[in-house]
Write an enzyme that holds these catalytic residues in place. Structure first.
Site, PDB file in Angstrom:
ATOM      1  N   GLU A 120     -76.422  41.894   0.959  1.00  0.00           N
ATOM      2  CA  GLU A 120     -76.624  42.050  -0.479  1.00  0.00           C
ATOM      3  C   GLU A 120     -77.874  42.895  -0.683  1.00  0.00           C
ATOM      4  OE1 GLU A 120     -76.594  38.434  -2.817  1.00  0.00           O
ATOM      5  OE2 GLU A 120     -78.145  39.206  -4.159  1.00  0.00           O
ATOM      6  N   GLU A 125     -84.272  42.741  -9.898  1.00  0.00           N
ATOM      7  CA  GLU A 125     -84.132  41.398 -10.456  1.00  0.00           C
ATOM      8  C   GLU A 125     -85.400  41.073 -11.223  1.00  0.00           C
ATOM      9  OE1 GLU A 125     -81.697  38.171  -8.179  1.00  0.00           O
ATOM     10  OE2 GLU A 125     -82.909  39.268  -6.697  1.00  0.00           O
TER      11      GLU A 125
END
Length: 240
Positions: A120, A125
Site C-alpha cells: 500500500e 493522509e
C-alpha cells in the site's frame, strides 16, 4: 499518461476513469478494517460530484444504511493502473476532529497475497485532530501498521483545509519518494530482499476518500458539529 482535470460539462465524475467502493466494508471486514464509521456511496452526487472544475468528495452526517455518516471512496481500479511513475494531486482537505482524508494506492491484482503482503502506498493522509499534519507512508509484509513498523514520515503544513496543496509520489524500481508542494519529506528504498519488503513491482491504482472515525482518524472521537466536510480536488495527473 493519465489525468482528470474535472472540467466535465456533467456534474457526474467520469465513469471511464472512476469507480466507487461501496458500503461499510461488510461482510468482509466491517469498517473497512479500521473501524471506520462512514457508509461509502456509489454514484451519489451528494457525496461525489464535479463542480466549477473541481471534484468534490463530501462527508455528511446522516443516517444511511447501517451508518450515521456517508462519504465517497473513488478508485481508478481497471481504469487507471500503473507500475512506476509520478502521481500528482492538487487538493484542499476537509478539517475537524474525526475526519480522515486520504489519497493513496493499492495493488490491482494482489499478486503477493492479502493486505499488507501486496503493499500500500499512502500519498497523503491527514487526521483532523492534527490539522497541520501530513503523512506519507508505505505498508508491506515486513513494514506495516499492524506491527507498527510501517515506513512513514510526517511534515507540518499550514492551511491544509483553506488552501490547495500539491501531493506527489514518485515511484521507480528502486525507491518511492513523497512530496508536498515540491518538497520531499519521505524516501523509501528498495532493499532488494524480495516482495516482503518491496512488493512494488506490480500495477497499482489510485484511491481518494474521506473516512470518518476509525482507529486512527477517530482516536479522539468525532465532532458532529463539523459536518458536512469536503475534499476538493483540482486535478489528478499521472506521468511515466
Amino acid at each position: 499518461v493519465w489525468s482528470d482535470e474535472f472540467d466535465n460539462t456533467s456534474s457526474i465524475p467520469d465513469s471511464a476513469k472512476w469507480s466507487y467502493d461501496n458500503g461499510n466494508g461488510c461482510p468482509e471486514i466491517c469498517g473497512w478494517g479500521n473501524n471506520e464509521l462512514q457508509y461509502y456511496t456509489a454514484s451519489r452526487p451528494e457525496n461525489a460530484r464535479v463542480e466549477n472544475g473541481l471534484l468534490v468528495i463530501e462527508a455528511i452526517k446522516e443516517n444511511y444504511g447501517n451508518a450515521r455518516y456517508t462519504s465517497a471512496r473513488m478508485v481508478t481500479k481497471n481504469k487507471g493502473d500503473w507500475k512506476y511513475g509520478r502521481v500528482e494531486v492538487k487538493a484542499k482537505l476537509p478539517f475537524g476532529k474525526g475526519i480522515w482524508p486520504a489519497i493513496w494506492m493499492l495493488p490491482t491484482k494482489w499478486e503477493y497475497g492479502a493486505w499488507p503482503a501486496s503493499g500500500e502506498i499512502d500519498i497523503m493522509e491527514n487526521v483532523g485532530y492534527w490539522p497541520d499534519s501530513l503523512f506519507g507512508t508505505v505498508h508491506t509484509d515486513a513494514y506495516n501498521g499492524m506491527r507498527g513498523t510501517q515506513k512513514t514520515k510526517s511534515i507540518v503544513v499550514n492551511k491544509l483545509s483553506s488552501e490547495f496543496h500539491i501531493y506527489e509520489m514518485q515511484w521507480t524500481e528502486n525507491d518511492i519518494t513523497f512530496y508536498v508542494d515540491g518538497k520531499a519529506y519521505n524516501h523509501f528504498v528498495n532493499d532488494q530482499k524480495g516482495f516482503k519488503s518491496w512488493p512494488f513491482d506490480k500495477e497499482f491504482h489510485l484511491l481518494m476518500n474521506i473516512a470518518v472515525g476509525g482507529n486512527w482518524g477517530g482516536k479522539f472521537g468525532v465532532d458532529d458539529n463539523i459536518f458536512p466536510q469536503k475534499m476538493l480536488v483540482d486535478y489528478v495527473r499521472v506521468y511515466q
